[in-house]
Design a protein around this motif. Structure first.
Motif, mmCIF file in Angstrom:
data_model
loop_
_atom_site.group_PDB
_atom_site.id
_atom_site.type_symbol
_atom_site.label_atom_id
_atom_site.label_comp_id
_atom_site.label_asym_id
_atom_site.label_seq_id
_atom_site.Cartn_x
_atom_site.Cartn_y
_atom_site.Cartn_z
ATOM 1 N N VAL A 120 86.766 87.642 -4.437
ATOM 2 C CA VAL A 120 85.809 88.150 -3.466
ATOM 3 C C VAL A 120 84.935 89.174 -4.181
ATOM 4 O O VAL A 120 85.441 89.965 -4.976
ATOM 5 N N GLY A 121 83.659 89.136 -3.908
ATOM 6 C CA GLY A 121 82.775 90.144 -4.480
ATOM 7 C C GLY A 121 81.716 89.553 -5.383
ATOM 8 O O GLY A 121 81.370 88.381 -5.283
ATOM 9 N N LEU A 123 80.537 87.825 -8.232
ATOM 10 C CA LEU A 123 81.066 86.899 -9.224
ATOM 11 C C LEU A 123 79.967 86.354 -10.137
ATOM 12 O O LEU A 123 80.203 85.410 -10.888
ATOM 13 N N LYS A 124 78.802 86.972 -10.101
ATOM 14 C CA LYS A 124 77.698 86.508 -10.949
ATOM 15 C C LYS A 124 78.100 86.586 -12.407
ATOM 16 O O LYS A 124 78.586 87.616 -12.884
ATOM 17 N N GLY A 125 77.942 85.490 -13.105
ATOM 18 C CA GLY A 125 78.238 85.456 -14.530
ATOM 19 C C GLY A 125 79.704 85.272 -14.862
ATOM 20 O O GLY A 125 80.077 85.283 -16.032
ATOM 21 N N VAL A 126 80.546 85.120 -13.851
ATOM 22 C CA VAL A 126 81.980 84.936 -14.079
ATOM 23 C C VAL A 126 82.345 83.511 -13.698
ATOM 24 O O VAL A 126 82.150 83.105 -12.556
ATOM 25 N N ASP A 127 82.845 82.757 -14.651
ATOM 26 C CA ASP A 127 83.320 81.398 -14.363
ATOM 27 C C ASP A 127 84.777 81.520 -13.919
ATOM 28 O O ASP A 127 85.705 81.210 -14.651
ATOM 29 N N PHE A 128 84.949 82.025 -12.721
ATOM 30 C CA PHE A 128 86.272 82.380 -12.195
ATOM 31 C C PHE A 128 87.237 81.205 -12.224
ATOM 32 O O PHE A 128 88.321 81.297 -12.792
ATOM 33 N N ALA A 129 86.847 80.104 -11.636
ATOM 34 C CA ALA A 129 87.755 78.953 -11.528
ATOM 35 C C ALA A 129 88.178 78.452 -12.909
ATOM 36 O O ALA A 129 89.363 78.214 -13.156
ATOM 37 N N ASN A 130 87.243 78.301 -13.815
ATOM 38 C CA ASN A 130 87.555 77.797 -15.150
ATOM 39 C C ASN A 130 88.470 78.764 -15.911
ATOM 40 O O ASN A 130 89.428 78.344 -16.560
ATOM 41 N N THR A 131 88.183 80.052 -15.818
ATOM 42 C CA THR A 131 88.997 81.051 -16.522
ATOM 43 C C THR A 131 90.421 81.051 -16.001
ATOM 44 O O THR A 131 91.379 81.055 -16.777
ATOM 45 N N VAL A 132 90.572 81.047 -14.693
ATOM 46 C CA VAL A 132 91.915 81.061 -14.103
ATOM 47 C C VAL A 132 92.661 79.779 -14.453
ATOM 48 O O VAL A 132 93.830 79.827 -14.844
ATOM 49 N N GLU A 133 92.025 78.642 -14.340
ATOM 50 C CA GLU A 133 92.672 77.366 -14.675
ATOM 51 C C GLU A 133 93.125 77.361 -16.135
ATOM 52 O O GLU A 133 94.210 76.909 -16.451
ATOM 53 N N LYS A 134 92.274 77.857 -17.029
ATOM 54 C CA LYS A 134 92.581 77.882 -18.455
ATOM 55 C C LYS A 134 93.783 78.789 -18.755
ATOM 56 O O LYS A 134 94.669 78.427 -19.519
#
Length: 137
Positions: A120-121, A123-134
């Motif tokens: 939440v918040g 997230l511009k510039g953060v590939d959240f899903a990809n980073t967490v999955e990795k």
């Protein structure tokens, strides 16, 4: 950053919460992943286990001095377990926890196929899903 649990009669939740600037996200995720991996691989030390038991027992005893805390604990116990345990029984169960018990629970709660996450918040510039999955796969 902190973690907490939520218990229900038939399920539960172990949560890790972290608040950061978007530029810090990957470093924070890496730190969380490293801690989870260390707990799964190395377990919890005997020293940490003993200190934690002492803290839990002390907090339980001090908390039982309040009528409101006793009522809340009794209500939760009835809803979750169908009975209220005596203070001595709770203390005995805490004291009986072993490093092996913790390792088994860690494997259950950190089983990555069952893990979910949210952000939440800003997230511009953060590939959240990809980073967490990795990091957590």
């Amino acid at each position: 950053i902190y973690s907490y649990t939520t218990a229900f009669a038939d399920t539960g939740l172990f949560s890790i919460y972290a608040s950061m600037n978007p530029s810090q996200a990957e470093a924070v995720y890496k730190g969380i992943a490293a801690e989870i991996a260390a707990v799964r691989k190395e377990g919890i030390s005997e020293k940490i286990l003993n200190v934690t038991k002492e803290q839990m027992i002390s907090n339980f005893i001090i908390g039982s001095e309040s009528t409101l805390n006793r009522m809340t604990a009794a209500g939760s116990a009835m809803l979750l377990r169908g009975k209220v345990q005596e203070m001595e029984e709770v203390i005995e169960k805490i004291e009986a926890v072993t490093q092996k018990d913790l390792a088994e629970v860690a494997e259950l709660i950190f089983a990555t196929p069952k893990m979910s996450y949210s952000a939440v918040g800003n997230l511009k510039g953060v590939d959240f899903a990809n980073t967490v999955e990795k990091l957590f796969s």
